[in-house]
Design an enzyme around this catalytic site. Structure first.
Site, PDB file in Angstrom:
ATOM      1  CE  LYS A  52      28.594  36.531  88.526  1.00 15.26           C
ATOM      2  NZ  LYS A  52      27.805  37.761  88.332  1.00 15.26           N
ATOM      3  CD  GLN A  96      27.315  40.392  90.806  1.00 13.19           C
ATOM      4  OE1 GLN A  96      28.060  39.897  89.959  1.00 13.19           O
ATOM      5  NE2 GLN A  96      26.163  39.859  91.113  1.00 13.19           N
ATOM      6  CG  ASP A 119      26.768  40.202  83.239  1.00 10.94           C
ATOM      7  OD1 ASP A 119      26.600  39.020  83.565  1.00 10.94           O
ATOM      8  OD2 ASP A 119      27.130  41.097  84.033  1.00 10.94           O
TER       9      ASP A 119
HETATM   10  N1  GUN Z   1      23.250  40.250  89.715  1.00 12.32           N
HETATM   11  C1  GUN Z   1      22.444  39.165  89.735  1.00 12.32           C
HETATM   12  N2  GUN Z   1      22.676  38.397  88.653  1.00 12.32           N
HETATM   13  C2  GUN Z   1      23.641  38.997  87.935  1.00 12.32           C
HETATM   14  C3  GUN Z   1      24.312  38.671  86.718  1.00 12.32           C
HETATM   15  O1  GUN Z   1      24.051  37.670  86.052  1.00 12.32           O
HETATM   16  N3  GUN Z   1      25.255  39.574  86.323  1.00 12.32           N
HETATM   17  C4  GUN Z   1      25.539  40.695  87.008  1.00 12.32           C
HETATM   18  N4  GUN Z   1      26.452  41.511  86.519  1.00 12.32           N
HETATM   19  N5  GUN Z   1      24.932  41.029  88.138  1.00 12.32           N
HETATM   20  C5  GUN Z   1      23.992  40.181  88.588  1.00 12.32           C
END
Ligand code: GUN
Length: 279
Positions: A52, A96, A119
């Protein structure tokens, strides 16, 4: 044999478009910054977080990294989120998931300002999606809509079956397909006659989290198959929720694993970051 829907190529295309848009915004003096918070050091999460941050760098926005120890308290995390909500140099906040067991995910998600909720997990974002108002959309389902549109799959009026009802994928996926005028069925672990229902799908979207659960028998001749699952075996080989070889015999178009839905999640996160810059 099915045509492959190339998520790697499509996600690169989107990132190129976003890079150009970010350059234009910068020329107007608008900078982007995503705050990325990870609590603990779950190996898979560390990989996602690193990717990311790399994507931010690629499209030209800043990222601020917060790598907090496993024993961080909920109060400490809430305090940090409060500070980032108030920091006008930060446009997006991403925590996350999963979080350690002593921290309640719901409380953390609810604490992120909906204006910075890149998100798309905040109840206000989900509510906006439900009633067709503007707001951030969860990245994986938003990425699947882009995959379909950029692969010339016509959605309007089609029968779409979504297998799985998670808050992150299944539910928002169904809402997005509905917004595109598909006739949508959501199925889950209690669904009766799952095979028959899947066989009625023109577009079958699978997010059950069970390795190769959907075999060729579940797929109508000529259907479009989207596989959200990702499983790694002892030899590090990746597979999805769909038995690919069998499905590809029947489908007209199909996403591979890896290289299908996976790369789209980060591309759409970047899309949401650019939206946040503009609002
Ligand atoms: N953990 C697995 N997929 C995601 C996501 O799309 N965003 C976040 N913040 N955590 C995750």
């Amino acid at each position: 044999m099915a045509e492959i829907i190339d998520g790697k190529r499509i996600s690169s295309e989107i990132k190129e478009e976003l890079k150009e848009e970010v350059a234009k915004l910068k020329a107007q003096g608008i900078e982007g910054c995503l705050a990325v918070i990870q609590v603990g050091n779950d190996a898979a999460s560390s990989v996602y977080v690193r990717n990311k941050k790399k994507a931010c760098e690629y499209i030209g926005i800043h990222s601020k990294s917060f790598e907090l120890p496993e024993n961080t308290t909920q109060e400490e995390l809430l305090k940090l989120i409060g500070e980032l909500n108030a920091d006008s140099s930060v446009n997006g906040i991403l925590v996350q998931l999963p979080l350690p067991g002593h921290i309640e995910e719901k409380t953390i998600i609810n604490a992120i300002s909906p204006k910075k909720d890149v998100d798309g997990f905040h109840p206000e974002s989900v509510g906006s999606l439900t009633i067709g108002q503007k707001g951030f959309v969860s990245c994986t389902p938003a990425g699947i809509i882009e995959l379909l549109k950029r692969s010339d799959v016509f959605i309007d009026g089609k029968n779409c079956v979504v297998v799985g009802r998670s808050n992150i994928v299944g539910k928002p996926m169904a809402l997005l397909m509905l917004r595109e005028n598909a006739t949508v069925t959501i199925t889950h672990s209690h669904t009766k006659n799952l095979k028959e229902i899947c066989k009625s799908a023109d577009i079958l979207i699978v997010a059950v989290g069970k390795k190769e659960f959907i075999t060729g028998e579940y797929i109508k001749e000529g259907a479009v198959v989207i596989d959200v699952g990702i499983h790694r075996d002892e030899n590090n080989k990746l597979s999805g929720d769909v038995k690919y070889e069998e499905a590809a015999e029947k489908a007209s178009k199909i996403t591979p694993v890896p290289g299908g839905v996976g790369p789209m999640t980060i591309a759409m996160l970047m899309h949401n970051c650019v939206l946040a810059m503009k609002s």
